[in-house]
Structures are given as C-alpha cells and as structure tokens.
Design an enzyme around this catalytic site. Structure first.
Site, mmCIF file in Angstrom:
data_model
loop_
_atom_site.group_PDB
_atom_site.id
_atom_site.type_symbol
_atom_site.label_atom_id
_atom_site.label_comp_id
_atom_site.label_asym_id
_atom_site.label_seq_id
_atom_site.Cartn_x
_atom_site.Cartn_y
_atom_site.Cartn_z
ATOM 1 N N SER A 145 -4.023 -16.154 -63.988
ATOM 2 C CA SER A 145 -2.892 -15.688 -64.342
ATOM 3 C C SER A 145 -2.053 -16.064 -62.954
ATOM 4 C CB SER A 145 -3.089 -14.149 -64.451
ATOM 5 O OG SER A 145 -1.541 -13.548 -64.231
ATOM 6 N N TYR A 152 -4.546 -5.666 -60.700
ATOM 7 C CA TYR A 152 -4.540 -6.964 -61.601
ATOM 8 C C TYR A 152 -4.261 -8.209 -60.819
ATOM 9 C CZ TYR A 152 -3.445 -10.003 -65.343
ATOM 10 O OH TYR A 152 -3.596 -10.960 -66.489
#
Length: 234
Positions: free
Chosen positions: A122, A135
């Site tokens: 990501s 995250y």
C-alpha cells in the site's frame, strides 16, 4: 492467491483465468465462483492454510508458478486508540499471512527452477498516514519483506515484487468514507490527493499485479510499484 474473495482478489482471479492461468484462490470467506477456479477456505495467517493452498496447487496442476499475497485487514485508529487485539490482527493478516505463504511456496518454486511472488502492499507502507498506525506499520513490513526475499531468492530464479495501491474503490474505502461526518467532502479530499483526481479500480490493480507476475516483468524483482494515481509523487 490469498484474499481472493475481496474486490482486488476477485479482479485478479478473473484476469488470470481470462488469460488461461490455472488458479487456486483462498480466503477466509467463500470465494465468488469463476469458471475453472479451485478454491481453498481458511485463515491466510495460519501456516496450515498456506501449506494446504500450496499443496492444492501442486496436486491439481503439478507446479506453482505464481503466488499473489493479497489478504488484508485495516483498522482506522491512531496509536492511542489501537488495542493489542487490533495490532495483532492487522499484523497477522497483513504480514504473517505473507510470511507463511512465501515460506510454503518458495521450496516448490526453488525445486521447479523458479517462480514469482507478488505482494499487495500500500502507499501506507511508503508514507505516513494519520490514524492508520497498525496498517501503515504492517504495510511497511510487507515492503521490506518483499525486498529481502527478492535479494535472497533471485539466484534461484524466484522474483518477488510488491504493488502499492493508492485509494482504490473497494469496500475498505467506501466503509471508511461512509463513517465520516462529511462523506462527500472526505471522498473529494481523498480524490484530490491523487494527481489523477480519482480513485483507482480493482481492475487496474489486478492489471498491475498480473504484469508483475508475468514474463513481461522478467527483469523486475525487489520493486515496489506504486499504482496510486500519482499520490506518492505529489
């Protein structure tokens, strides 16, 4: 591939099948039916699931050429609000799942003379983003795991790369936006952070993943390809 029931996972399986690839698709949820798809149900973070998925590929198709690690879990919290359970679950799904699947797949690829692994990271693994503590830490680990494995296993003909998506039109994003006080304003703000001025689509990320998995990317390893509409370049 792991995380096959999600938006990106489903797009990858459809594209791979359309190009004639045999696919073993795993997820903790039921995987949408695709003609010719072999499915495995289980928690991607468990070594048993990884072993079963790899064994299924070898038993059904005789080899394992590509591993796509796509399982993901996100928690929208700052460090002050992140519980031990939040942290452990994000790390298990996002990092340990890749570890156990790579550990299971690499011996097979090594024995057959090569293969390729694509990890879904990501932009959160490349930059800091507020309220995404667990995250971003997990995706940073994915980026470094990708680079480490690429260097370690290149002599065995195994390529390892990662895709770092920006904001993609998936339930992850839509659920986050819907929970805000001003959903339309938040959506517009996120789109505005991407120079292309829009969200990406699961199909666009699937194209990027399949490219890295293919022989067209035969001289690419250790790369983290940002498919982010220019977000990290701005």
């Amino acid at each position: 591939m792991t995380g096959a029931a999600g938006s990106i996972g489903s797009a990858v399986t459809r594209l791979l099948r359309a190009q004639g690839a045999d696919v073993v698709a795993s997820d903790v949820r039921a995987v949408p039916a695709v003609d010719g798809l072999v499915t495995v149900e289980g928690d991607a973070s468990l070594a048993e699931t990884a072993a079963r998925t790899v064994a299924t590929a070898v038993e059904r198709f005789g080899r394992l050429d590509v591993l796509v690690n796509n399982a993901g879990h996100i928690v929208y919290k700052s460090i002050l609000d992140t519980s031990d359970e939040d942290w452990d679950r994000v790390m298990a799904v996002n990092v340990r799942s890749m570890f156990v699947h790579c550990r299971a797949a690499i011996p097979v690829m090594r024995e057959q003379g090569g293969g390729t692994i694509v990890n879904v990271a990501s932009i959160s693994g490349l930059i800091g983003i507020p309220a995404l503590t667990a995250y971003t830490a997990s995706k940073g680990a994915v980026v470094q795991l990708t680079r480490q494995l690429a260097v370690e296993w290149a002599p065995e003909g195994i390529r390892v790369n990662a895709v770092a998506p920006g904001a993609i039109d998936t339930p992850f994003l839509t659920d986050f936006v819907a929970a805000q006080d001003d959903p339309e304003g938040v959506a517009a703000s996120i789109r505005g952070e991407h120079p292309l001025g829009r969200f990406g689509t699961p199909e666009e990320i699937a194209e990027t993943i399949v490219f890295l998995a293919s022989d067209r990317a035969s001289f690419v390893t250790g790369a983290v390809l940002a498919a982010d509409g220019g977000f990290t370049a701005a």
